[in-house]
Design a protein around this motif. Structure first.
Motif: not given
Length: 171
Positions: A46, A50, A53, A90, A109, A143, A157, A164
């Motif tokens: 994760s 992030m 991203a 984002w 996703c 999300s 996310y 996140l």
């Protein structure tokens, strides 16, 4: 009459019982540690997601400034796919321009996972897809959820804000 000692059978059985008790305790501890290691692996993943991203966002913002584009052309081409960005910059979608009331799809996703991570692990797309590796991507209302196939932990996310949230199950 003196009894003879029969090749140490008693000591052998005592030693086997002691070793079995130690092995049983060690197996319980190993099982507990293996579960924690799986959760930690998803938590690290994760963090990588992030960072990917954020790096993609920086690239998008720098290209927007360099090309003096008004934010009307909100996409980057990554690995031959157009990745569209939220109004806050984002990464959000591959389907088209993202508006304020954007809701991600299973396809979005899945592609965020494959485009944002440098070397993504295999992942199943949506709830109905057959398992493909350890992970599954699911579109929620606002999300993208990335979770283990068997549960235990997941992270959400939020493409609109870049937030996140990592969650471990209580089990």
């Amino acid at each position: 009459m003196i009894q003879t000692y029969h090749h140490g059978r008693f000591e052998f059985f005592v030693a086997v019982i002691v070793i079995a008790i130690i092995a049983l305790a060690a197996f319980g501890r190993y099982s507990f540690m293996a579960k924690d290691a799986r959760i930690l692996r998803l938590e690290v993943l994760s963090h990588h997601f992030m960072m990917g991203a954020a790096n993609t966002r920086i690239q998008f913002l720098l290209e927007t400034i360099a090309n003096r584009n008004a934010l009307s052309n909100r996409h980057l081409t990554i690995d031959g796919k157009n990745l569209y960005f939220s109004p806050q910059g984002w990464p959000a979608s591959i389907a088209g321009v993202v508006t304020d009331n954007y809701q991600p799809t299973d396809e979005d996703c899945y592609h965020l996972w494959t485009l944002v991570l440098q070397n993504p692990a295999p992942i199943a797309k949506g709830a109905a897809a057959s398992p493909r590796g350890e992970y599954r991507s699911l579109a929620q209302e606002d999300s993208c959820r990335y979770q283990y196939e068997e549960g235990g932990a997941y992270f959400d996310y939020y493409p609109a804000t870049g937030r996140l949230v990592f969650v471990t199950d209580a089990n």
